[in-house]
Write an enzyme that holds these catalytic residues in place. Structure first.
Site, PDB file in Angstrom:
ATOM      1  N   PRO A  87      66.001   8.345  45.729  1.00 21.95           N
ATOM      2  CA  PRO A  87      66.628   7.439  46.719  1.00 21.95           C
ATOM      3  C   PRO A  87      65.855   7.415  48.036  1.00 21.95           C
ATOM      4  O   PRO A  87      66.109   6.580  48.889  1.00 21.95           O
ATOM      5  CB  PRO A  87      68.028   8.021  46.902  1.00 21.95           C
ATOM      6  CG  PRO A  87      68.011   9.376  46.296  1.00 21.95           C
ATOM      7  CD  PRO A  87      66.877   9.439  45.328  1.00 21.95           C
ATOM      8  N   GLU A 114      69.943  18.512  42.756  1.00 19.69           N
ATOM      9  CA  GLU A 114      69.960  18.226  44.189  1.00 19.69           C
ATOM     10  C   GLU A 114      68.675  17.529  44.650  1.00 19.69           C
ATOM     11  O   GLU A 114      68.666  16.706  45.549  1.00 19.69           O
ATOM     12  CB  GLU A 114      70.155  19.554  44.950  1.00 19.69           C
ATOM     13  CG  GLU A 114      70.395  19.415  46.436  1.00 19.69           C
ATOM     14  CD  GLU A 114      71.566  18.485  46.763  1.00 19.69           C
ATOM     15  OE1 GLU A 114      72.540  18.455  45.991  1.00 19.69           O
ATOM     16  OE2 GLU A 114      71.477  17.793  47.791  1.00 19.69           O
ATOM     17  N   ARG A 151      59.385  -7.453  31.366  1.00 22.41           N
ATOM     18  CA  ARG A 151      59.600  -8.894  31.199  1.00 22.41           C
ATOM     19  C   ARG A 151      58.546  -9.731  31.914  1.00 22.41           C
ATOM     20  O   ARG A 151      58.429 -10.933  31.682  1.00 22.41           O
ATOM     21  CB  ARG A 151      61.026  -9.291  31.606  1.00 22.41           C
ATOM     22  CG  ARG A 151      61.350  -9.063  33.049  1.00 22.41           C
ATOM     23  CD  ARG A 151      62.834  -9.185  33.295  1.00 22.41           C
ATOM     24  NE  ARG A 151      63.374 -10.490  32.958  1.00 22.41           N
ATOM     25  CZ  ARG A 151      63.187 -11.584  33.663  1.00 22.41           C
ATOM     26  NH1 ARG A 151      62.455 -11.553  34.758  1.00 22.41           N
ATOM     27  NH2 ARG A 151      63.724 -12.735  33.292  1.00 22.41           N
ATOM     28  N   ASP A 165      62.359 -17.378  37.975  1.00 20.01           N
ATOM     29  CA  ASP A 165      63.470 -16.489  38.304  1.00 20.01           C
ATOM     30  C   ASP A 165      63.681 -16.354  39.802  1.00 20.01           C
ATOM     31  O   ASP A 165      62.764 -16.587  40.586  1.00 20.01           O
ATOM     32  CB  ASP A 165      63.204 -15.086  37.760  1.00 20.01           C
ATOM     33  CG  ASP A 165      63.433 -15.011  36.269  1.00 20.01           C
ATOM     34  OD1 ASP A 165      64.229 -15.799  35.761  1.00 20.01           O
ATOM     35  OD2 ASP A 165      62.797 -14.148  35.631  1.00 20.01           O
TER      36      ASP A 165
HETATM   37  C1  LIG Z   1      71.561  13.378  42.831  1.00 24.13           C
HETATM   38  S1  LIG Z   1      70.000  12.603  42.989  1.00 24.13           S
HETATM   39  C2  LIG Z   1      69.244  13.581  44.264  1.00 24.13           C
HETATM   40  C3  LIG Z   1      69.406  12.975  45.611  1.00 24.13           C
HETATM   41  C4  LIG Z   1      68.844  13.851  46.709  1.00 24.13           C
HETATM   42  N1  LIG Z   1      69.716  14.969  46.974  1.00 24.13           N
HETATM   43  C5  LIG Z   1      68.689  13.043  48.009  1.00 24.13           C
HETATM   44  O1  LIG Z   1      69.623  13.018  48.802  1.00 24.13           O
HETATM   45  O2  LIG Z   1      67.643  12.366  48.157  1.00 24.13           O
HETATM   46  C6  LIG Z   1      69.173  13.111  41.543  1.00 24.13           C
HETATM   47  C7  LIG Z   1      68.048  12.204  41.058  1.00 24.13           C
HETATM   48  O3  LIG Z   1      68.569  10.926  40.721  1.00 24.13           O
HETATM   49  C8  LIG Z   1      67.568   9.940  40.920  1.00 24.13           C
HETATM   50  N2  LIG Z   1      68.110   8.918  41.832  1.00 24.13           N
HETATM   51  C9  LIG Z   1      69.348   8.918  42.389  1.00 24.13           C
HETATM   52  N3  LIG Z   1      69.541   7.825  43.136  1.00 24.13           N
HETATM   53  C10 LIG Z   1      68.416   7.094  43.053  1.00 24.13           C
HETATM   54  C11 LIG Z   1      68.003   5.851  43.615  1.00 24.13           C
HETATM   55  N4  LIG Z   1      68.796   5.158  44.427  1.00 24.13           N
HETATM   56  N5  LIG Z   1      66.775   5.393  43.312  1.00 24.13           N
HETATM   57  C12 LIG Z   1      65.947   6.098  42.506  1.00 24.13           C
HETATM   58  N6  LIG Z   1      66.280   7.277  41.947  1.00 24.13           N
HETATM   59  C13 LIG Z   1      67.487   7.785  42.214  1.00 24.13           C
HETATM   60  C14 LIG Z   1      66.341  10.642  41.489  1.00 24.13           C
HETATM   61  O4  LIG Z   1      65.443  10.876  40.434  1.00 24.13           O
HETATM   62  C15 LIG Z   1      66.939  11.924  42.041  1.00 24.13           C
HETATM   63  O5  LIG Z   1      65.991  12.949  42.076  1.00 24.13           O
END
Ligand SMILES: C[S@@+](CC[C@H](N)C(=O)[O-])C[C@H]1O[C@@H](n2cnc3c(N)ncnc32)[C@H](O)[C@@H]1O
Length: 230
Positions: A87, A114, A151, A165
């Site tokens: 994220p 985490e 795609r 698109d």
């Molecule tokens: C619970 S999340 C960890 C978030 C982290 N504690 C932070 O606050 O940045 C676990 C995993 O889900 C994936 N993930 C969760 N949300 C995401 C998003 N919005 N975009 C991309 N990957 C995401 C990532 O691979 C991340 O390492």
């Protein structure tokens, strides 16, 4: 294109490449897909991939060794584009999908827990976020990226053209209609039945502009600015 996905949950990922357009892309050899359980690259006898954070605090942290070992097994020379799902990454959009689709080989790491041991980041070329929200794991985000890229590969979509698109030209797509001509008093716009292709084209363009202006004024402003600077 070759796609390798590093995940702790291969069974969540695998079915996605067996159905619909992605399934066909795979069967027709537009893509080859490798799904790797990076737990197999763990360095201890319990096959652990996570550990408690130095400095204390909640949650578990993904260890660096299994990830780096898995990367080396699938991309020894680092010739692939390595993508880390997080994220905290660059916001994902159609433009980025088009750029990623130009690569011959991509590797995507799905995180969990985490977060990552920070040193994992050094082994990746780009970090991508699919939106400002937090999911439990990187599998759904990785599949979003794969779907949006595959795609766009030449020959994958038969009749439909990805250039039509939404977002491809900076606008939302125009409205579509099919049979019946009238449904509960709501008729298909006459112009679409006229057979006049130039007029239909102009109508679609107009609708696309109107729709973008109403639903996504941010995109509409960007579009106008781009046109002004041309
Ligand atoms: C619970 S999340 C960890 C978030 C982290 N504690 C932070 O606050 O940045 C676990 C995993 O889900 C994936 N993930 C969760 N949300 C995401 C998003 N919005 N975009 C991309 N990957 C995401 C990532 O691979 C991340 O390492």
């Amino acid at each position: 294109m070759k796609i390798d996905i590093l995940t702790l949950f291969p069974d969540m990922v695998r079915p996605f490449f067996e159905h619909s357009i992605l399934g066909r892309a795979k069967r027709d050899n537009h893509i080859t897909v490798g799904i790797h359980d990076f737990r197999e690259y763990s360095v201890d006898k319990h096959q652990s991939v996570d550990d408690t954070p130095y400095g204390g605090g909640a949650g578990m942290v993904l260890r660096v060794e299994p990830v780096v070992n898995a990367l080396r097994a699938v991309d020894e020379e680092h010739t692939a584009l390595r993508i880390l799902m997080t994220p905290q990454g660059l916001p994902y959009n159609q433009e980025r999908a088009a750029t990623l689709a130009k690569n011959k080989h991509i590797i995507i790491l799905c995180g969990h827990y985490e977060g990552y041991d920070e040193r994992i980041r050094d082994y990746f070329d780009v970090e991508i976020s699919i939106g400002d929200y937090v999911l439990t794991g990187g599998e759904a985000p990785a599949l979003v990226v794969c779907d949006s890229i595959v795609r766009l590969l030449p020959g994958v979509l038969n009749e439909a053209s990805p250039e039509e698109d939404s977002f491809s030209r900076g606008l939302l797509e125009y409205p579509h209609y099919t049979r019946p001509r009238v449904f509960e008093g709501r008729a298909v716009p006459e112009i679409l039945l006229s057979g006049d292709h130039a007029k239909i084209e102009a109508w679609r363009r107009e609708e696309s502009l109107k729709r973008t202006k109403k639903r996504r004024p941010d995109l509409y402003r960007k579009y106008l600015e781009k046109r002004k600077n041309r």
